[in-house]
Every structure is written in C-alpha cells, then in structure tokens.
Enzyme design. Structure first.
Site, PDB file in Angstrom:
ATOM      1  N   CYS A   9       0.865  -1.184   0.000  1.00 43.50           N
ATOM      2  CA  CYS A   9       0.000   0.000   0.000  1.00 43.50           C
ATOM      3  C   CYS A   9       0.903   1.236   0.000  1.00 43.50           C
ATOM      4  O   CYS A   9       2.079   1.141  -0.372  1.00 43.50           O
ATOM      5  CB  CYS A   9      -0.979  -0.026   1.180  1.00 43.50           C
ATOM      6  SG  CYS A   9      -0.209   0.022   2.802  1.00 43.50           S
ATOM      7  N   ASN A  12       2.244   1.454   4.394  1.00 45.51           N
ATOM      8  CA  ASN A  12       2.556   0.189   5.078  1.00 45.51           C
ATOM      9  C   ASN A  12       2.249   0.252   6.578  1.00 45.51           C
ATOM     10  O   ASN A  12       2.930  -0.388   7.388  1.00 45.51           O
ATOM     11  CB  ASN A  12       4.015  -0.249   4.836  1.00 45.51           C
ATOM     12  CG  ASN A  12       4.326  -1.692   5.241  1.00 45.51           C
ATOM     13  OD1 ASN A  12       5.457  -2.017   5.608  1.00 45.51           O
ATOM     14  ND2 ASN A  12       3.351  -2.566   5.179  1.00 45.51           N
ATOM     15  N   CYS A  14      -1.450   0.664   7.454  1.00 41.51           N
ATOM     16  CA  CYS A  14      -2.881   0.319   7.586  1.00 41.51           C
ATOM     17  C   CYS A  14      -3.268  -0.872   6.719  1.00 41.51           C
ATOM     18  O   CYS A  14      -3.478  -1.981   7.218  1.00 41.51           O
ATOM     19  CB  CYS A  14      -3.760   1.523   7.231  1.00 41.51           C
ATOM     20  SG  CYS A  14      -3.710   2.842   8.460  1.00 41.51           S
ATOM     21  N   ARG A  15      -3.394  -0.664   5.411  1.00 42.17           N
ATOM     22  CA  ARG A  15      -3.963  -1.704   4.555  1.00 42.17           C
ATOM     23  C   ARG A  15      -3.067  -2.915   4.349  1.00 42.17           C
ATOM     24  O   ARG A  15      -3.510  -4.059   4.514  1.00 42.17           O
ATOM     25  CB  ARG A  15      -4.359  -1.102   3.194  1.00 42.17           C
ATOM     26  CG  ARG A  15      -5.491  -0.104   3.274  1.00 42.17           C
ATOM     27  CD  ARG A  15      -5.611   0.691   1.993  1.00 42.17           C
ATOM     28  NE  ARG A  15      -4.439   1.535   1.783  1.00 42.17           N
ATOM     29  CZ  ARG A  15      -4.175   2.211   0.681  1.00 42.17           C
ATOM     30  NH1 ARG A  15      -4.991   2.104  -0.351  1.00 42.17           N
ATOM     31  NH2 ARG A  15      -3.103   2.975   0.607  1.00 42.17           N
ATOM     32  N   SER A  16      -1.810  -2.693   3.928  1.00 43.71           N
ATOM     33  CA  SER A  16      -0.982  -3.861   3.596  1.00 43.71           C
ATOM     34  C   SER A  16      -0.571  -4.695   4.812  1.00 43.71           C
ATOM     35  O   SER A  16      -0.549  -5.926   4.706  1.00 43.71           O
ATOM     36  CB  SER A  16       0.227  -3.480   2.729  1.00 43.71           C
ATOM     37  OG  SER A  16       1.096  -2.605   3.384  1.00 43.71           O
ATOM     38  N   ASP A 124      -8.521   3.440   1.924  1.00 43.82           N
ATOM     39  CA  ASP A 124      -7.481   3.695   2.913  1.00 43.82           C
ATOM     40  C   ASP A 124      -8.118   4.244   4.195  1.00 43.82           C
ATOM     41  O   ASP A 124      -8.561   5.393   4.232  1.00 43.82           O
ATOM     42  CB  ASP A 124      -6.486   4.715   2.346  1.00 43.82           C
ATOM     43  CG  ASP A 124      -5.248   4.816   3.215  1.00 43.82           C
ATOM     44  OD1 ASP A 124      -5.305   4.380   4.388  1.00 43.82           O
ATOM     45  OD2 ASP A 124      -4.222   5.316   2.726  1.00 43.82           O
TER      46      ASP A 124
HETATM   47  P1  4NP Z   1      -1.785   2.821   4.205  1.00 41.32           P
HETATM   48  O1  4NP Z   1      -2.375   4.212   4.766  1.00 41.32           O
HETATM   49  O2  4NP Z   1      -1.247   3.124   2.813  1.00 41.32           O
HETATM   50  O3  4NP Z   1      -2.964   1.919   4.168  1.00 41.32           O
HETATM   51  O4  4NP Z   1      -0.713   2.395   5.181  1.00 41.32           O
HETATM   52  C1  4NP Z   1      -1.610   5.380   4.854  1.00 41.32           C
HETATM   53  C2  4NP Z   1      -1.039   5.723   6.045  1.00 41.32           C
HETATM   54  C3  4NP Z   1      -0.292   6.889   6.138  1.00 41.32           C
HETATM   55  C4  4NP Z   1      -0.128   7.695   5.035  1.00 41.32           C
HETATM   56  C5  4NP Z   1      -0.691   7.349   3.834  1.00 41.32           C
HETATM   57  C6  4NP Z   1      -1.433   6.191   3.737  1.00 41.32           C
HETATM   58  N1  4NP Z   1       0.612   8.897   5.137  1.00 41.32           N
HETATM   59  O5  4NP Z   1       0.706   9.628   4.134  1.00 41.32           O
HETATM   60  O6  4NP Z   1       1.151   9.184   6.208  1.00 41.32           O
END
Ligand code: 4NP
Length: 149
Positions: A9, A12, A14-16, A124
């Site tokens: 994702c 790294n 939340c989703r992945s 997300d």
């Molecule tokens: P993820 O979510 O891609 O599912 O881990 C996010 C968490 C943090 C950020 C972006 C996406 N960020 O920009 O900090």
C-alpha cells in the site's frame, strides 16, 4: 506455483499490514505454507508499527499487527516474491514503474481476486476512518486470493 506474496500500500501502516496478517491467519487455517510480507511505496513510516486504530480493530478479530514494522518496497522484492499485490491503482502504477526488467513477480490488484465485491480498490482507512470496512474487504479478498492459488 505461488509460495511468496508481498502486499503493498502507500504507508505500510494500515492496509498492507492488515492484508499480510489476515492472509497469514487464513493460510495457516488452510495448512497452506506461504511466505508473506508487506511494504509501502512511500517511506514516511519506515520502522514504525502499524497505525494504532488499525491494530486495535484488527486485534478485535484476532489479528496481531503489533510485531510488524513498516518498510519501503525495494527492487529486490521483484525477485524475491512470486506475487506482489497492490491495494489500489496508484500502488499498482508505482509498482509497475519500480519493477526492474529482471522482475519475476507477478503484479495484481487485491480487489481483482474478489470481483463479487464490486470494489476496485481497498479504501485507505487512514483517510476514511472506516477501519472495520477495510478489514471486511481485506478478509474477503484474502479468502478469494487463497482460493485462486
Ligand atoms: P496505508 O495508509 O497506505 O494503508 O498504510 C496510509 C497511512 C499513512 C499515510 C498514507 C497512507 N501517510 O501519508 O502518512
């Protein structure tokens, strides 16, 4: 034969990591030996554990995200893994751009394994705040992916 899968994702956190932990639990329950990992296309959270609210929500369903640590995708990942699974179309595009000519990993979109959901990406929850909705979809996609191995 698919023996190793990397979930990707953006952050790294939340989703992945959720996809990794959910798929690990489901693979274990099916006696499927798989090497699983996750990574982000971005580097903002490298070294951090998964996002607190994501961990709490996952723990309620029996998935332990606490030991996981964020890392960024590397060129070596395209040699190491049989399959790299993106959470959304941006992640997939970034992976296609990063892939070296020697890449052996196949690239796929997680939601493509579960067309019955009608979803074209895993939302997300860092932005939507719907951690349970994301986990619901991740669980369906993980089962569908394992069905298709
Ligand atoms: P993820 O979510 O891609 O599912 O881990 C996010 C968490 C943090 C950020 C972006 C996406 N960020 O920009 O900090």
């Amino acid at each position: 034969m698919t023996r190793s899968i990397l979930f990707v994702c953006l952050g790294n956190i939340c989703r992945s990591p959720s996809a990794e932990a959910v798929t690990r639990a489901k693979a274990l329950a099916r006696d499927l030996p798989l090497e699983l990992d996750s990574a982000g296309t971005g580097a903002w959270h490298v070294g951090e554990p998964p996002y607190g609210a994501m961990q709490v929500c996952a723990a309620k369903r029996g998935y332990d995200l606490a030991p996981l640590r964020a890392r960024q995708v590397t060129a070596q990942d395209f040699e190491r893994f049989d399959l790299i699974v993106a959470m959304d179309a941006d992640n997939l595009r970034n992976l296609q751009d990063l892939a070296p000519n020697s890449a052996r990993a196949k690239l796929a979109l997680f939601t493509d394994f579960a067309p019955q959901t009608g979803a074209d990406h895993v939302p997300d929850p860092y932005y939507t705040r719907d951690f349970d909705g994301t986990l619901d979809l991740v669980e369906i996609c993980a089962d569908a992916l394992l069905d298709q191995l």
